[in-house]
Design an enzyme around this catalytic site. Structure first.
Site, PDB file in Angstrom:
ATOM      1  N   TYR A   1      -4.650 -17.062 -76.957  1.00 18.20           N
ATOM      2  CA  TYR A   1      -5.563 -16.118 -77.595  1.00 18.20           C
ATOM      3  C   TYR A   1      -4.815 -15.055 -78.393  1.00 18.20           C
ATOM      4  O   TYR A   1      -3.792 -14.521 -77.942  1.00 18.20           O
ATOM      5  CB  TYR A   1      -6.432 -15.417 -76.551  1.00 18.20           C
ATOM      6  CG  TYR A   1      -7.509 -16.296 -75.963  1.00 18.20           C
ATOM      7  CD1 TYR A   1      -8.563 -16.745 -76.745  1.00 18.20           C
ATOM      8  CD2 TYR A   1      -7.480 -16.653 -74.625  1.00 18.20           C
ATOM      9  CE1 TYR A   1      -9.564 -17.550 -76.210  1.00 18.20           C
ATOM     10  CE2 TYR A   1      -8.469 -17.447 -74.073  1.00 18.20           C
ATOM     11  CZ  TYR A   1      -9.514 -17.897 -74.878  1.00 18.20           C
ATOM     12  OH  TYR A   1     -10.503 -18.687 -74.343  1.00 18.20           O
TER      13      TYR A   1
ATOM     14  N   ARG B   1      -0.356   0.597 -35.601  1.00 17.75           N
ATOM     15  CA  ARG B   1      -1.141  -0.262 -36.497  1.00 17.75           C
ATOM     16  C   ARG B   1      -0.151  -0.937 -37.458  1.00 17.75           C
ATOM     17  O   ARG B   1       0.493  -0.276 -38.269  1.00 17.75           O
ATOM     18  CB  ARG B   1      -2.170   0.558 -37.284  1.00 17.75           C
ATOM     19  CG  ARG B   1      -3.157   1.298 -36.387  1.00 17.75           C
ATOM     20  CD  ARG B   1      -4.232   1.989 -37.222  1.00 17.75           C
ATOM     21  NE  ARG B   1      -3.688   2.905 -38.217  1.00 17.75           N
ATOM     22  CZ  ARG B   1      -3.379   4.184 -37.983  1.00 17.75           C
ATOM     23  NH1 ARG B   1      -3.544   4.702 -36.759  1.00 17.75           N
ATOM     24  NH2 ARG B   1      -2.900   4.952 -38.945  1.00 17.75           N
TER      25      ARG B   1
ATOM     26  N   HIS C   1      -3.761   9.142 -39.890  1.00 17.33           N
ATOM     27  CA  HIS C   1      -3.043   8.297 -40.844  1.00 17.33           C
ATOM     28  C   HIS C   1      -2.142   9.171 -41.704  1.00 17.33           C
ATOM     29  O   HIS C   1      -2.566  10.221 -42.189  1.00 17.33           O
ATOM     30  CB  HIS C   1      -4.021   7.520 -41.732  1.00 17.33           C
ATOM     31  CG  HIS C   1      -3.355   6.454 -42.556  1.00 17.33           C
ATOM     32  ND1 HIS C   1      -2.806   5.332 -41.994  1.00 17.33           N
ATOM     33  CD2 HIS C   1      -3.144   6.355 -43.893  1.00 17.33           C
ATOM     34  CE1 HIS C   1      -2.286   4.577 -42.946  1.00 17.33           C
ATOM     35  NE2 HIS C   1      -2.471   5.174 -44.115  1.00 17.33           N
TER      36      HIS C   1
ATOM     37  N   ARG D   1      -8.841  11.963 -46.316  1.00 19.30           N
ATOM     38  CA  ARG D   1      -9.782  10.854 -46.473  1.00 19.30           C
ATOM     39  C   ARG D   1     -10.863  11.032 -45.425  1.00 19.30           C
ATOM     40  O   ARG D   1     -11.627  11.982 -45.469  1.00 19.30           O
ATOM     41  CB  ARG D   1      -9.006   9.532 -46.353  1.00 19.30           C
ATOM     42  CG  ARG D   1      -9.638   8.341 -47.014  1.00 19.30           C
ATOM     43  CD  ARG D   1      -8.647   7.200 -47.215  1.00 19.30           C
ATOM     44  NE  ARG D   1      -7.953   6.808 -45.990  1.00 19.30           N
ATOM     45  CZ  ARG D   1      -7.037   5.845 -45.947  1.00 19.30           C
ATOM     46  NH1 ARG D   1      -6.689   5.207 -47.053  1.00 19.30           N
ATOM     47  NH2 ARG D   1      -6.445   5.521 -44.818  1.00 19.30           N
TER      48      ARG D   1
ATOM     49  N   CYS E   1      -4.803 -16.812 -69.919  1.00 26.95           N
ATOM     50  CA  CYS E   1      -6.242 -17.037 -70.087  1.00 26.95           C
ATOM     51  C   CYS E   1      -6.958 -16.880 -68.752  1.00 26.95           C
ATOM     52  O   CYS E   1      -6.333 -16.625 -67.722  1.00 26.95           O
ATOM     53  CB  CYS E   1      -6.493 -18.426 -70.667  1.00 26.95           C
ATOM     54  SG  CYS E   1      -5.495 -18.823 -72.120  1.00 26.95           S
ATOM     55  N   MET E   2      -8.273 -17.056 -68.739  1.00 31.04           N
ATOM     56  CA  MET E   2      -9.026 -16.904 -67.500  1.00 31.04           C
ATOM     57  C   MET E   2      -8.603 -17.932 -66.451  1.00 31.04           C
ATOM     58  O   MET E   2      -8.478 -17.615 -65.265  1.00 31.04           O
ATOM     59  CB  MET E   2     -10.526 -17.035 -67.756  1.00 31.04           C
ATOM     60  CG  MET E   2     -11.366 -16.842 -66.502  1.00 31.04           C
ATOM     61  SD  MET E   2     -13.133 -16.989 -66.776  1.00 31.04           S
ATOM     62  CE  MET E   2     -13.484 -15.427 -67.602  1.00 31.04           C
ATOM     63  N   ASP E   3      -8.329 -19.170 -66.885  1.00 32.40           N
ATOM     64  CA  ASP E   3      -8.074 -20.252 -65.933  1.00 32.40           C
ATOM     65  C   ASP E   3      -6.740 -20.959 -66.156  1.00 32.40           C
ATOM     66  O   ASP E   3      -6.380 -21.837 -65.377  1.00 32.40           O
ATOM     67  CB  ASP E   3      -9.183 -21.312 -66.032  1.00 32.40           C
ATOM     68  CG  ASP E   3     -10.555 -20.692 -66.139  1.00 32.40           C
ATOM     69  OD1 ASP E   3     -10.972 -20.052 -65.158  1.00 32.40           O
ATOM     70  OD2 ASP E   3     -11.207 -20.825 -67.197  1.00 32.40           O
TER      71      ASP E   3
ATOM     72  N   LYS F   1      -7.466  -6.249 -42.465  1.00 32.49           N
ATOM     73  CA  LYS F   1      -8.495  -5.909 -43.436  1.00 32.49           C
ATOM     74  C   LYS F   1      -8.224  -6.633 -44.759  1.00 32.49           C
ATOM     75  O   LYS F   1      -7.128  -7.141 -44.985  1.00 32.49           O
ATOM     76  CB  LYS F   1      -8.542  -4.398 -43.659  1.00 32.49           C
ATOM     77  CG  LYS F   1      -7.264  -3.811 -44.232  1.00 32.49           C
ATOM     78  CD  LYS F   1      -7.381  -2.306 -44.415  1.00 32.49           C
ATOM     79  CE  LYS F   1      -6.082  -1.734 -44.990  1.00 32.49           C
ATOM     80  NZ  LYS F   1      -6.197  -0.295 -45.283  1.00 32.49           N
TER      81      LYS F   1
END
Length: 381
Positions: A264, A218, A165, A135, A310-312, A39
């Site tokens: 920043y 699992r 689970h 759950r 930073c973002m990138d 998953k």
């Protein structure tokens, strides 16, 4: 490198995936099936590639969280049994049936609603029992009996398995775990002579209690080489091999004067004349701002991230000038130094599961086999 045009990438060691599956298989009772949990795009590693590696190593089934994930695997050519462990809308059960995908039955009401859509189809079910996770799942025996009766009298449903689970299988204190296990045993009496797959063991249970796993397990987090928790590391019967690493490169380098600011908010001030390298990875890639101030590896030495991520991009403080293109390892090893997923998780005050999952698919995945690049997946191209 191939198929991508940036200097940041993740490496997925498929040999390690296979080794972790093979090691578990050796300690389980004979004929115990391994259901590889892929998953969330295989916990950020890559669903198809991990699925194929796990199946090659001895897994016989796959498990995902949502129907979309199962359908994605089918479209990529995966034909083995797949179980969707999460909730699927009753109106979508025919799609699952048409693609031979097994679904989780978690309430009598869900069965009634799903049955309305299965006029010309049959779907395989694994019944989920809630023994204390709180759950999904049937909690009371009365509802369980009624649900099994409903399945028995409706040919559109084929009961394939039953599972639960555990909420605390990765904790030292086993009292709650044992309570859940005993409750599962009590509810299992209603499945006598049904010949179904019975699976309660996640990674922690499989590793700690291999003789109490029925006929299937699992295998999730530890298939990727990560312990279910640091509390039980000493109970893991074999060495897990971490499969995920993350790398980038220095794309720019400059010498800044003492007192100059970086990034920043101007939160970092050079305490002396310093070499600063720019690395093209940031919080949009999943290397979030909270990791500002943590270490990365350059030429086998730890160096700090300085200023805000930073973002990138982000900046690192170097001891000396380095050539452009010098490899930067954020997770993984260089020489005798290692930054593990667990170290990053500790820095973030979270669990190791979260770390590879949060590395976005803007970061290309490079799949390694026998020490060589087998495939590169770039989701942007």
């Amino acid at each position: 490198m191939q198929n991508f045009y940036r200097d940041t990438w993740a490496e997925i060691n498929l040999d390690h995936i296979e080794a972790n599956v093979q090691s578990l298989k050796k300690q389980l009772p004979p004929n115990t099936e391994i259901m590889a949990v892929v998953k969330a795009n295989a916990y950020g590693h890559g669903d198809l590639e991990v699925a194929n590696a796990a199946l090659k190593a001895g897994a016989t089934r796959l498990a995902v969280a949502f129907l979309d994930e199962a359908l994605a695997l089918r479209k990529k050519g995966v034909t083995v049994p797949i179980l969707v462990m999460g909730a699927v809308r009753p109106s979508d059960v025919t799609i699952a049936a048409e693609n031979h995908i097994s679904l989780t039955a978690y309430s009598k009401e869900w069965l009634k609603q799903a049955g309305k859509y299965l006029l010309h189809h049959e779907v395989s079910l694994h019944m989920k029992l809630d023994t204390g996770m709180g759950r999904l799942g049937i909690r009371e025996e009365e509802e369980l009996v009624e649900s099994l009766s409903f399945i028995d009298t409706h040919a559109c449903f084929q009961l394939e398995g039953v599972f639960t689970h555990f909420a605390t299988a990765d904790e030292k204190d086993t009292a709650y775990f044992k309570g859940q296990y005993d409750r599962f045993l009590t509810m299992l009496k209603h499945f006598e002579h049904k010949g179904v797959l019975i699976h309660c063991a996640n990674s922690a249970t499989s590793l700690r209690f291999p003789n109490d796993v029925f006929n299937a397990v699992r295998y999730g987090i530890s298939m990727y080489g990560l312990p279910p928790s640091l509390d039980i590391v000493d109970e893991i019967p074999f060495k897990l091999k971490e499969a995920f690493s993350l790398h980038s490169s220095i794309v720019h380098i400059k010498k800044v004067k003492k007192g100059e600011k970086i990034s920043y908010g101007a939160t970092y001030t050079a305490s002396e004349d310093e070499w600063i390298g720019t690395v093209p990875i940031g919080y949009a890639d999943g290397w979030i701002r909270r990791l500002s101030g943590s270490d990365v590896l350059v030429d086998g030495e730890r160096v700090p991230i300085v200023g805000r991520i930073c973002m990138d991009q982000m900046m690192i403080k170097l001891k000396e000038e380095k050539p452009l293109g010098t490899k930067v390892t954020l997770i993984g090893s260089q020489k005798d130094q290692t930054i593990s997923v667990n170290e990053v998780a500790k820095r973030l005050e979270t669990i190791n599961y979260e770390v590879p999952c949060m590395i976005s698919w803007r970061v290309p995945r490079m799949f390694l086999k026998n020490g060589s690049i087998m495939e590169v997946r770039n989701s942007l191209l």
